[in-house]
Design an enzyme around this catalytic site. Structure first.
Site, PDB file in Angstrom:
ATOM      1  N   LYS A  33       0.874  -1.238  -0.152  1.00 56.28           N
ATOM      2  CA  LYS A  33       0.035   0.081   0.033  1.00 56.28           C
ATOM      3  C   LYS A  33       0.927   1.182   0.066  1.00 56.28           C
ATOM      4  CE  LYS A  33      -1.726   2.417   3.315  1.00 56.28           C
ATOM      5  NZ  LYS A  33      -1.846   3.770   3.326  1.00 56.28           N
ATOM      6  N   ASP A  60      -3.125   4.463  -2.284  1.00 57.01           N
ATOM      7  CA  ASP A  60      -4.164   4.841  -1.257  1.00 57.01           C
ATOM      8  C   ASP A  60      -4.069   6.473  -1.451  1.00 57.01           C
ATOM      9  OD1 ASP A  60      -6.067   5.116   0.844  1.00 57.01           O
ATOM     10  OD2 ASP A  60      -4.328   4.726   2.398  1.00 57.01           O
ATOM     11  N   LYS A  62      -6.947   8.349  -1.734  1.00 54.41           N
ATOM     12  CA  LYS A  62      -7.985   9.005  -1.115  1.00 54.41           C
ATOM     13  C   LYS A  62      -8.606  10.348  -2.003  1.00 54.41           C
ATOM     14  CE  LYS A  62      -6.985   7.555   3.700  1.00 54.41           C
ATOM     15  NZ  LYS A  62      -5.970   6.906   3.474  1.00 54.41           N
ATOM     16  N   HIS A  64     -10.535  13.157  -3.646  1.00 51.98           N
ATOM     17  CA  HIS A  64     -11.727  13.820  -3.297  1.00 51.98           C
ATOM     18  C   HIS A  64     -11.680  15.060  -3.864  1.00 51.98           C
ATOM     19  CE1 HIS A  64     -14.246  14.906   0.611  1.00 51.98           C
ATOM     20  NE2 HIS A  64     -14.984  15.327  -0.651  1.00 51.98           N
ATOM     21  N   ASP A  65     -12.496  15.126  -4.870  1.00 55.11           N
ATOM     22  CA  ASP A  65     -12.743  16.506  -5.500  1.00 55.11           C
ATOM     23  C   ASP A  65     -13.913  16.254  -6.738  1.00 55.11           C
ATOM     24  OD1 ASP A  65     -11.915  19.136  -7.294  1.00 55.11           O
ATOM     25  OD2 ASP A  65      -9.829  18.674  -6.455  1.00 55.11           O
ATOM     26  N   ILE A  66     -14.199  17.245  -7.183  1.00 53.21           N
ATOM     27  CA  ILE A  66     -15.251  17.266  -8.295  1.00 53.21           C
ATOM     28  C   ILE A  66     -15.125  16.216  -9.061  1.00 53.21           C
ATOM     29  CG2 ILE A  66     -15.434  19.924  -8.203  1.00 53.21           C
ATOM     30  CD1 ILE A  66     -14.370  20.038 -11.109  1.00 53.21           C
ATOM     31  N   ASN A  68     -15.251  15.616 -12.413  1.00 53.48           N
ATOM     32  CA  ASN A  68     -14.300  15.681 -13.659  1.00 53.48           C
ATOM     33  C   ASN A  68     -12.849  15.657 -13.062  1.00 53.48           C
ATOM     34  OD1 ASN A  68     -13.768  16.174 -16.461  1.00 53.48           O
ATOM     35  ND2 ASN A  68     -12.864  17.820 -15.620  1.00 53.48           N
ATOM     36  N   THR A  69     -12.563  16.074 -12.117  1.00 56.61           N
ATOM     37  CA  THR A  69     -11.063  16.076 -11.674  1.00 56.61           C
ATOM     38  C   THR A  69     -10.557  14.788 -11.037  1.00 56.61           C
ATOM     39  OG1 THR A  69     -11.319  18.454 -10.896  1.00 56.61           O
ATOM     40  CG2 THR A  69      -9.442  17.115 -10.224  1.00 56.61           C
ATOM     41  N   THR A 116      -9.844   5.752  10.426  1.00 58.03           N
ATOM     42  CA  THR A 116      -9.728   4.988  11.922  1.00 58.03           C
ATOM     43  C   THR A 116      -8.918   6.038  12.963  1.00 58.03           C
ATOM     44  OG1 THR A 116      -7.539   4.205  10.894  1.00 58.03           O
ATOM     45  CG2 THR A 116      -9.660   2.912  10.775  1.00 58.03           C
ATOM     46  N   GLN A 188      -3.999   6.381  15.564  1.00 54.43           N
ATOM     47  CA  GLN A 188      -5.100   5.423  15.319  1.00 54.43           C
ATOM     48  C   GLN A 188      -6.159   5.154  16.776  1.00 54.43           C
ATOM     49  OE1 GLN A 188      -5.639   4.757  12.229  1.00 54.43           O
ATOM     50  NE2 GLN A 188      -3.960   4.207  11.342  1.00 54.43           N
ATOM     51  N   ARG A 209       3.204   0.241  10.623  1.00 55.24           N
ATOM     52  CA  ARG A 209       4.009   0.398  11.734  1.00 55.24           C
ATOM     53  C   ARG A 209       4.491  -0.814  12.601  1.00 55.24           C
ATOM     54  NH1 ARG A 209       1.451   6.223  13.676  1.00 55.24           N
ATOM     55  NH2 ARG A 209      -0.205   5.455  12.633  1.00 55.24           N
TER      56      ARG A 209
END
Length: 228
Positions: A33, A60, A62, A64-66, A68-69, A116, A188, A209
């Protein structure tokens, strides 16, 4: 996907150190990952170098946008041939639909529900009155309706999510071996053991870790594998 569900979270600042660690434990993990820290530091080159190990790559990011982006970002990483890519479920149904449509043919797109590192107090501070459990289930339902392959959630929610999404693909981070309690959990807050997450229905177990910062990473990886 490799039969071993353990994916090593390899967010190290130096590429040579990341490669060395991955090679050392490669026989006892199912994939790698790579998160924002690694991707921002090493980019496409770093991902392609780790591809040489022959293990599936989980990006990973993540996203997060409009819509199209996010779709454009998914298309930009086709060349990296990731096995799994994350987007944020909070981005909404249209964003998730476009992300899946833009993904590579063999790439699983999974939606992050509740990090988490967050608990009820953290959610409340952002205006969410639901418990982490209820919010994760709500976002899982949205991701399912958007046609995604699965979600990312803590081991505390994965069992309930699997009950409502029988064929979903579930990634569980924030895992700590039995002896790791208190400060060993770091940032966490909602942790379980790898065995508990697997028994609850996790498809992929993300471990960072407890292996990467262990005195003997190979022994740590073997010990975790032995519990599954």
């Amino acid at each position: 996907m490799n039969r071993n569900p353990v994916y090593l979270a390899l967010d190290l600042p130096r590429l040579d150190a990341a490669e060395a660690l991955a090679r050392k434990v490669a026989g006892h993990i199912g994939g790698i990952k790579l998160g924002l820290e690694f991707f921002c530091a090493h980019g496409h080159h770093g991902v392609l170098e780790l591809h040489k190990l022959g293990l599936p790559i989980f990006l990973d990011l993540k996203l997060h946008d409009i819509p199209n982006t996010v779709a454009a970002a998914m298309q930009a990483i086709h060349v990296l041939e990731p096995a799994i890519v994350t987007v944020h479920a909070a981005g909404g149904r249209a964003m998730m639909e476009d992300a899946k449509a833009a993904a590579g043919e063999h790439c699983k797109v999974v939606a992050v529900t509740v990090l988490t590192s967050l608990d009820e107090a953290d959610l409340s501070a952002t205006g969410i009155s639901s418990t982490a459990h209820d919010q994760a289930l709500r976002l899982a339902e949205l991701a399912h309706s958007a046609g995604l392959d699965g979600i990312v959630c803590s081991g505390h929610e994965v069992g309930a999510v699997r009950q409502q999404w029988k064929d979903g693909f579930f990634v569980v981070p924030g895992l700590r071996p039995n002896e790791s309690t208190g400060k060993a959990s770091g940032d966490q807050k909602r942790t379980v053991t790898p065995r508990e997450a697997r028994d609850a229905g996790a498809s992929v177990l993300v471990v960072g870790r407890p292996i990467s910062r262990a005195e003997d990473p190979l022994a740590a990886a073997r010990a975790i594998e032995a519990t599954l």
